[in-house]
Motif scaffolding. Structure first.
Motif, PDB file in Angstrom:
ATOM      1  N   ARG A   1       0.716  -1.041   0.014  1.00  0.00           N
ATOM      2  CA  ARG A   1       0.035   0.234  -0.256  1.00  0.00           C
ATOM      3  C   ARG A   1       0.679   1.426  -0.250  1.00  0.00           C
ATOM      4  NH1 ARG A   1      -2.288   2.448   4.694  1.00  0.00           N
ATOM      5  NH2 ARG A   1      -3.902   4.227   4.155  1.00  0.00           N
ATOM      6  N   GLU A   2       1.949   1.141   1.125  1.00  0.00           N
ATOM      7  CA  GLU A   2       2.730   2.540   0.846  1.00  0.00           C
ATOM      8  C   GLU A   2       3.486   2.831  -0.490  1.00  0.00           C
ATOM      9  OE1 GLU A   2       6.424   3.969   3.898  1.00  0.00           O
ATOM     10  OE2 GLU A   2       5.917   2.246   3.948  1.00  0.00           O
ATOM     11  N   LEU A   3       3.919   1.379  -1.547  1.00  0.00           N
ATOM     12  CA  LEU A   3       5.175   1.109  -2.183  1.00  0.00           C
ATOM     13  C   LEU A   3       4.037   2.186  -3.655  1.00  0.00           C
ATOM     14  CD1 LEU A   3       7.517  -1.516  -1.624  1.00  0.00           C
ATOM     15  CD2 LEU A   3       8.178   0.801  -2.139  1.00  0.00           C
ATOM     16  N   LEU A   4       3.095   1.935  -3.422  1.00  0.00           N
ATOM     17  CA  LEU A   4       2.591   2.371  -4.504  1.00  0.00           C
ATOM     18  C   LEU A   4       1.171   3.564  -4.161  1.00  0.00           C
ATOM     19  CD1 LEU A   4       3.195  -1.502  -5.312  1.00  0.00           C
ATOM     20  CD2 LEU A   4       1.706  -0.733  -7.041  1.00  0.00           C
ATOM     21  N   ASP A   5       1.397   4.044  -2.915  1.00  0.00           N
ATOM     22  CA  ASP A   5       0.697   4.816  -3.524  1.00  0.00           C
ATOM     23  C   ASP A   5      -1.285   4.189  -3.042  1.00  0.00           C
ATOM     24  OD1 ASP A   5       1.728   7.102  -2.449  1.00  0.00           O
ATOM     25  OD2 ASP A   5       3.023   7.112  -4.394  1.00  0.00           O
ATOM     26  N   ALA A   6      -1.153   3.301  -3.026  1.00  0.00           N
ATOM     27  CA  ALA A   6      -2.988   3.475  -2.523  1.00  0.00           C
ATOM     28  C   ALA A   6      -3.671   3.555  -1.230  1.00  0.00           C
ATOM     29  CB  ALA A   6      -3.387   1.517  -3.125  1.00  0.00           C
ATOM     30  N   GLN A   7      -5.416   3.766  -1.384  1.00  0.00           N
ATOM     31  CA  GLN A   7      -5.450   3.341  -0.209  1.00  0.00           C
ATOM     32  C   GLN A   7      -6.211   2.818   0.440  1.00  0.00           C
ATOM     33  OE1 GLN A   7      -9.629   5.812  -0.744  1.00  0.00           O
ATOM     34  NE2 GLN A   7      -9.660   6.650   0.786  1.00  0.00           N
ATOM     35  N   TYR A   8      -5.225   1.911   0.013  1.00  0.00           N
ATOM     36  CA  TYR A   8      -6.152   0.422   0.543  1.00  0.00           C
ATOM     37  C   TYR A   8      -5.800  -0.796  -0.057  1.00  0.00           C
ATOM     38  CZ  TYR A   8     -10.598   2.456   1.771  1.00  0.00           C
ATOM     39  OH  TYR A   8     -12.230   3.975   2.487  1.00  0.00           O
ATOM     40  N   ALA A   9      -5.161  -1.392   0.593  1.00  0.00           N
ATOM     41  CA  ALA A   9      -4.588  -2.471   0.315  1.00  0.00           C
ATOM     42  C   ALA A   9      -5.062  -4.106   1.319  1.00  0.00           C
ATOM     43  CB  ALA A   9      -2.799  -2.769   0.209  1.00  0.00           C
ATOM     44  N   ALA A  10      -5.453  -5.512   0.689  1.00  0.00           N
ATOM     45  CA  ALA A  10      -5.534  -6.345   1.201  1.00  0.00           C
ATOM     46  C   ALA A  10      -5.130  -7.684   0.854  1.00  0.00           C
ATOM     47  CB  ALA A  10      -7.592  -6.575   1.158  1.00  0.00           C
ATOM     48  N   LEU A  11      -4.965  -9.355   1.894  1.00  0.00           N
ATOM     49  CA  LEU A  11      -4.027 -10.095   1.473  1.00  0.00           C
ATOM     50  C   LEU A  11      -5.061 -11.054   1.786  1.00  0.00           C
ATOM     51  CD1 LEU A  11      -0.086 -10.613   1.184  1.00  0.00           C
ATOM     52  CD2 LEU A  11      -2.050 -12.703   1.186  1.00  0.00           C
ATOM     53  N   GLY A  12      -4.941 -11.915   1.279  1.00  0.00           N
ATOM     54  CA  GLY A  12      -6.574 -13.244   0.897  1.00  0.00           C
ATOM     55  C   GLY A  12      -5.552 -14.524   1.067  1.00  0.00           C
ATOM     56  N   VAL A  13      -5.183 -15.626   2.547  1.00  0.00           N
ATOM     57  CA  VAL A  13      -5.328 -16.238   1.789  1.00  0.00           C
ATOM     58  C   VAL A  13      -6.439 -17.450   1.698  1.00  0.00           C
ATOM     59  CG1 VAL A  13      -3.870 -18.448   2.834  1.00  0.00           C
ATOM     60  CG2 VAL A  13      -3.060 -15.872   3.259  1.00  0.00           C
ATOM     61  N   PRO A  14      -6.115 -18.417   0.853  1.00  0.00           N
ATOM     62  CA  PRO A  14      -7.453 -18.878   0.699  1.00  0.00           C
ATOM     63  C   PRO A  14      -7.387 -20.365   1.432  1.00  0.00           C
ATOM     64  CG  PRO A  14      -6.109 -19.238  -1.493  1.00  0.00           C
ATOM     65  CD  PRO A  14      -6.076 -18.403  -0.556  1.00  0.00           C
ATOM     66  N   ASP A  15      -8.885 -20.640   1.636  1.00  0.00           N
ATOM     67  CA  ASP A  15      -9.161 -22.160   2.536  1.00  0.00           C
ATOM     68  C   ASP A  15      -9.833 -23.337   1.087  1.00  0.00           C
ATOM     69  OD1 ASP A  15     -11.648 -21.843   2.070  1.00  0.00           O
ATOM     70  OD2 ASP A  15     -11.968 -21.273   4.286  1.00  0.00           O
ATOM     71  N   ASP A  16     -10.073 -24.348   1.376  1.00  0.00           N
ATOM     72  CA  ASP A  16     -10.252 -25.305   0.763  1.00  0.00           C
ATOM     73  C   ASP A  16     -12.172 -25.557   0.742  1.00  0.00           C
ATOM     74  OD1 ASP A  16      -7.494 -25.650   0.525  1.00  0.00           O
ATOM     75  OD2 ASP A  16      -7.808 -27.308   2.103  1.00  0.00           O
ATOM     76  N   HIS A  17     -13.541 -24.396   1.775  1.00  0.00           N
ATOM     77  CA  HIS A  17     -14.163 -24.517   1.925  1.00  0.00           C
ATOM     78  C   HIS A  17     -14.662 -23.392   0.270  1.00  0.00           C
ATOM     79  CE1 HIS A  17     -13.198 -27.362   4.271  1.00  0.00           C
ATOM     80  NE2 HIS A  17     -12.049 -26.233   5.089  1.00  0.00           N
ATOM     81  N   GLY A  18     -13.832 -22.044  -0.542  1.00  0.00           N
ATOM     82  CA  GLY A  18     -14.337 -21.479  -0.736  1.00  0.00           C
ATOM     83  C   GLY A  18     -14.350 -19.805   0.028  1.00  0.00           C
ATOM     84  N   GLY A  19     -13.503 -20.355   1.323  1.00  0.00           N
ATOM     85  CA  GLY A  19     -13.472 -18.848   1.791  1.00  0.00           C
ATOM     86  C   GLY A  19     -11.992 -18.831   2.093  1.00  0.00           C
ATOM     87  N   PHE A  20     -11.611 -17.547   2.573  1.00  0.00           N
ATOM     88  CA  PHE A  20     -10.136 -17.100   3.159  1.00  0.00           C
ATOM     89  C   PHE A  20      -9.804 -17.933   4.637  1.00  0.00           C
ATOM     90  CE2 PHE A  20     -11.159 -14.640   0.037  1.00  0.00           C
ATOM     91  CZ  PHE A  20     -10.725 -14.365  -1.003  1.00  0.00           C
ATOM     92  N   ALA A  21      -9.105 -18.700   4.776  1.00  0.00           N
ATOM     93  CA  ALA A  21      -7.791 -18.617   6.068  1.00  0.00           C
ATOM     94  C   ALA A  21      -7.493 -17.527   7.164  1.00  0.00           C
ATOM     95  CB  ALA A  21      -7.366 -20.011   5.952  1.00  0.00           C
ATOM     96  N   GLN A  22      -7.686 -16.960   6.194  1.00  0.00           N
ATOM     97  CA  GLN A  22      -6.597 -15.473   6.306  1.00  0.00           C
ATOM     98  C   GLN A  22      -6.865 -14.144   5.574  1.00  0.00           C
ATOM     99  OE1 GLN A  22      -2.586 -16.791   7.561  1.00  0.00           O
ATOM    100  NE2 GLN A  22      -2.961 -16.066  10.056  1.00  0.00           N
ATOM    101  N   PHE A  23      -6.912 -13.818   6.541  1.00  0.00           N
ATOM    102  CA  PHE A  23      -7.860 -11.793   5.163  1.00  0.00           C
ATOM    103  C   PHE A  23      -7.317 -10.934   6.013  1.00  0.00           C
ATOM    104  CE2 PHE A  23      -9.851  -8.758   2.727  1.00  0.00           C
ATOM    105  CZ  PHE A  23      -9.829  -9.541   1.043  1.00  0.00           C
ATOM    106  N   VAL A  24      -6.206 -10.038   5.380  1.00  0.00           N
ATOM    107  CA  VAL A  24      -5.046  -9.391   6.118  1.00  0.00           C
ATOM    108  C   VAL A  24      -5.897  -7.504   5.484  1.00  0.00           C
ATOM    109  CG1 VAL A  24      -3.103  -8.142   7.276  1.00  0.00           C
ATOM    110  CG2 VAL A  24      -3.796 -10.404   7.341  1.00  0.00           C
ATOM    111  N   VAL A  25      -6.317  -6.537   6.088  1.00  0.00           N
ATOM    112  CA  VAL A  25      -6.542  -5.607   4.938  1.00  0.00           C
ATOM    113  C   VAL A  25      -5.871  -4.436   6.342  1.00  0.00           C
ATOM    114  CG1 VAL A  25      -8.661  -6.703   4.238  1.00  0.00           C
ATOM    115  CG2 VAL A  25      -8.520  -4.587   7.015  1.00  0.00           C
ATOM    116  N   ASP A  26      -5.260  -2.840   4.951  1.00  0.00           N
ATOM    117  CA  ASP A  26      -4.792  -1.837   5.735  1.00  0.00           C
ATOM    118  C   ASP A  26      -4.933  -0.838   4.430  1.00  0.00           C
ATOM    119  OD1 ASP A  26      -2.195  -0.949   7.323  1.00  0.00           O
ATOM    120  OD2 ASP A  26      -1.831  -0.017   4.935  1.00  0.00           O
TER     121      ASP A  26
END
Length: 392
Positions: free
Chosen positions: A37-62
């Motif tokens: 987010r800082e390097l690319l001058d974005a207002q929002y950033a997020a990263l999702g780690v998928p699970d095996d059930h159609g969702g996300f095991a982890q989801f981190v936002v900034d």
């Protein structure tokens, strides 16, 4: 690439070093998102780690406050553009994400996203995450943070250079995330091996004492009528063997204090153990820790043991779909809450029936650490177990 001073070689190098500095998966994810987010001058950033059930095991936002994140609600599912990045393993750069035919909307409290840049994080052929940015910030206008462009036609929007830079970050993010996962798995194996060793030692030492105790007690019972003086001697031996067994057991329990608690602290230890439980059980198990400072060792161990007991009850007996664990600072101490949406129970009925579900042990641990334990539950409405300690 022309992204301003923060996108220079030194800034990129700092971001990559920050990624490699952390060993906890959650910390690595947060560092990746904040760096992107800082390097690319974005207002929002997020990263999702998928699970095996159609969702996300982890989801981190900034870029989203904690209050706003809670208001948004449950973690997103793998749908729309996020699903495309994960399943098709390709980057997405959009002038207006809302106009894309795959766009499926977002919750009421979700921030409004316009321009969008996302790409998968890959470990070989496996997609292990999706990293994306939204709302490129206006490069002019003084010191950051710059205001976002109201519409992509205003001259902002992500560029091919931005996509290239994010691709570099994603490659290093894959390495950092894979290393963190390997570290955690290695530590889990080490803990499992140590517990196995202690279990064998406990079996060899204590079970032998108990076997001797049983034989001696049987001998005393046979001698009570025909040779009371010998029976008295055998009973004294029983008492001595029982004391030795208790000492062996106490020594083993002391040795069972998790090494990770001393090395990493309570928050990191809880987070790691809960991530393991989340992978091992069908129920969703989450953890959040806020502002907790180091506590006296006895209080940290008591909090950990109570959390473990409460989690065991929730995952094995309650039928819960979700178990949430929080550890928050309160004054100079901390408060632990384990909440599940399971079957619940009547604490009074459990007490009358002589079944404790570990509640007596948890109360004893809380009291022994100078803290308090409260239990809220009723049939069909889940359970909340809260423990508070005063700190040191």
């Amino acid at each position: 690439m022309s992204h301003g001073p923060r996108s220079g070689l030194a800034a990129v190098s700092s971001a990559l070093l920050a990624m490699s500095r952390h060993l906890e998966v959650r910390d690595v994810l947060k560092t990746i998102v904040a760096s992107a987010r800082e390097l690319l001058d974005a207002q929002y950033a997020a990263l999702g780690v998928p699970d095996d059930h159609g969702g996300f095991a982890q989801f981190v936002v900034d870029g989203v406050s904690e209050e706003q994140w809670k208001a948004i609600g449950p973690l997103p599912r793998q749908h729309g553009i996020l699903a495309a990045m994960l399943h098709e393993a390709r980057s997405e750069r959009l002038a207006d994400v809302r106009k894309d035919p795959r766009f499926e909307g977002w919750p009421k409290a979700h921030p409004d996203l316009v321009d969008f840049l996302g790409l998968p994080i890959r470990d070989g052929d496996e997609v292990i995450g999706a990293l994306f940015l939204a709302n490129k910030l206006r490069p002019e206008g003084g010191d950051p943070p710059h205001p976002p462009c109201p519409e992509p036609e205003g001259g902002c929007g992500f560029t091919p250079d931005d996509e290239e830079l994010l691709g570099i970050l994603a490659q290093h993010a894959a390495i950092a995330l894979t290393n963190a996962r390997l570290y955690e798995r290695s530590r889990e194996l080490t803990i499992a091996e140590e517990r196995s060793r202690l279990a064998h030692e406990l079996h060899d030492a204590v079970s032998q004492k108990l076997f001797s105790l049983r034989l001696t007690a049987q001998a005393a019972a046979r001698l009570v009528d025909r040779d009371p003086s010998r029976a008295k001697g055998e009973l004294q031996q029983v008492a001595a063997l029982a004391a030795e067994a208790a000492d062996e057991l106490r020594a083993a329990v002391v040795e069972l204090r998790p090494a990770a608690l001393d090395e990493d602290g309570l928050v990191a230890t809880l987070r790691t153990q809960i991530q393991v439980l989340d992978r091992a059980h069908s129920a969703r198990v989450t953890f959040a820790g806020h502002g907790v400072k180091a506590l006296p060792a006895s209080q940290e161990e008591a909090l950990l043991r109570v959390a473990q007991e409460a989690l065991h009850n929730a995952l094995r007996h309650s039928g819960a779909d979700h178990v949430d664990v929080t550890l928050d600072r309160r004054g100079g101490g901390a408060v632990l809450r384990v909440t599940d949406d399971g079957d619940g129970f009547d604490p009074n009925a459990v007490r009358r029936a002589g079944r404790h579900l570990g509640l007596v042990s948890m109360r004893d641990r809380a009291s022994g650490a100078g803290g308090t334990l409260t239990v809220e539950s009723e049939p069909g409405k889940g359970t909340v177990i809260e423990m508070e300690v005063p700190g040191g």
